[in-house]
Design an enzyme around this catalytic site. Structure first.
Site, PDB file in Angstrom:
ATOM      1  CB  CYS A 282      -0.924  -0.001   1.218  1.00 26.98           C
ATOM      2  SG  CYS A 282      -2.003   1.437   1.315  1.00 26.98           S
TER       3      CYS A 282
ATOM      4  CB  CYS B  23      -5.053   3.474  -4.697  1.00 25.30           C
ATOM      5  SG  CYS B  23      -4.185   1.888  -4.759  1.00 25.30           S
TER       6      CYS B  23
END
Length: 270
Positions: A81, A213
């Site tokens: 991430c 993201c």
């Protein structure tokens, strides 16, 4: 248990300190923590564990003291991430758990060890080199759109569109090729803004549509530079929660840069 809430361009996380890996972080617990009505609310959970204390990361103990154990909002495990790494870095520094050297702070993830460099409000992370490897499609709202598969340590599908992104309904996960993406995929939809400058919306596997993201921006940056015929350069990616930059250096390194903010601390009853 103490927690911290943080975000990177609106991609928000519950951060749980668990240095010795003693917490039984079940899927149900993650879902309850991330529930925006009955829990704290977040796109995912970042567990702060010493690398040597977690079986998924012990092999990296010589290279990084801390392991980012990242879970999507539905409890599923994710390899990487990009926004989370920056928030994780901010947390370590804020709590005096690490210091940044000239070479950057190494952090272990399920996609390998990455390095974070702090420059004021911005944190740049030396990411896994993205690999553009296949053509595929995503279907949403009855429309099928061509895309490009990109491996950033986790799976992505980048779909470049000429139609406005605001018309997309991302309340439901886009359909994808399950043979190509057997474990699901993060799908990015992209509009051009200018030279090496794009706008992105994203549906993340396990979390739904998010405001940002980081690894998705990396995938989009890789496709943007490739489509421009460049092996090095800087791509700007606008997301709903702000702006990220993706830099490919002449030496082959890939960097993701953006803000990381800690917004609250508190105590939660597990």
């Amino acid at each position: 248990m103490l927690f911290t809430k943080g975000h990177g361009t609106g991609n928000d996380f519950v951060i749980l300190p668990d240095p010795d890996g003693a917490l039984d972080l079940t899927d149900d617990l993650v879902r309850r923590l991330c529930d925006r009505r009955f829990g704290i609310g977040a796109d995912g959970v970042l567990r702060v564990v010493r690398t040597a204390k977690h079986p998924d990361a012990a092999d990296h103990a010589a290279d990084a003291e801390w392991f980012m154990d990242y879970r999507n909002a539905d409890g599923s495990i994710a390899e990487m991430c990009g926004n989370g790494v920056r928030v994780f870095t901010r947390y370590l520094l804020h709590h005096g758990l690490a210091e940044v050297s000239a070479g950057g702070l190494p952090i272990a993830t399920r996609a390998g060890v990455v390095r974070a460099v702090v420059r004021g409000d911005l944190i740049s992370v030396h990411m896994t080199t993205p690999r553009v490897y296949a053509a595929s499609t995503a279907t949403t709202g009855g429309f099928t759109m061509p895309g490009v598969a990109v491996d950033c340590g986790n799976p992505h599908l980048v779909c470049s569109l000429s139609a406005p992104l605001d018309a997309l309904d991302l309340t439901v996960a886009p359909e994808h090729d399950e043979a190509l993406f057997p474990h699901g995929v993060n799908v990015e939809f992209v509009n051009p803004v200018g030279d090496l400058h794009v706008r992105m919306r994203v549906h993340e596997r396990g979390s739904g549509e998010t405001l940002s993201c980081g690894s998705g921006a990396l995938a989009v940056g890789a496709v943007t530079l490739r489509d421009a015929g460049l092996s090095a350069g800087v791509a700007t990616v606008d997301v709903a929660g702000g702006t990220l930059t993706v830099t490919a250096t002449e030496s082959g390194e890939w960097w993701l840069a953006g803000p990381a903010v800690l917004v609250a601390t508190g105590e939660v009853t597990l």
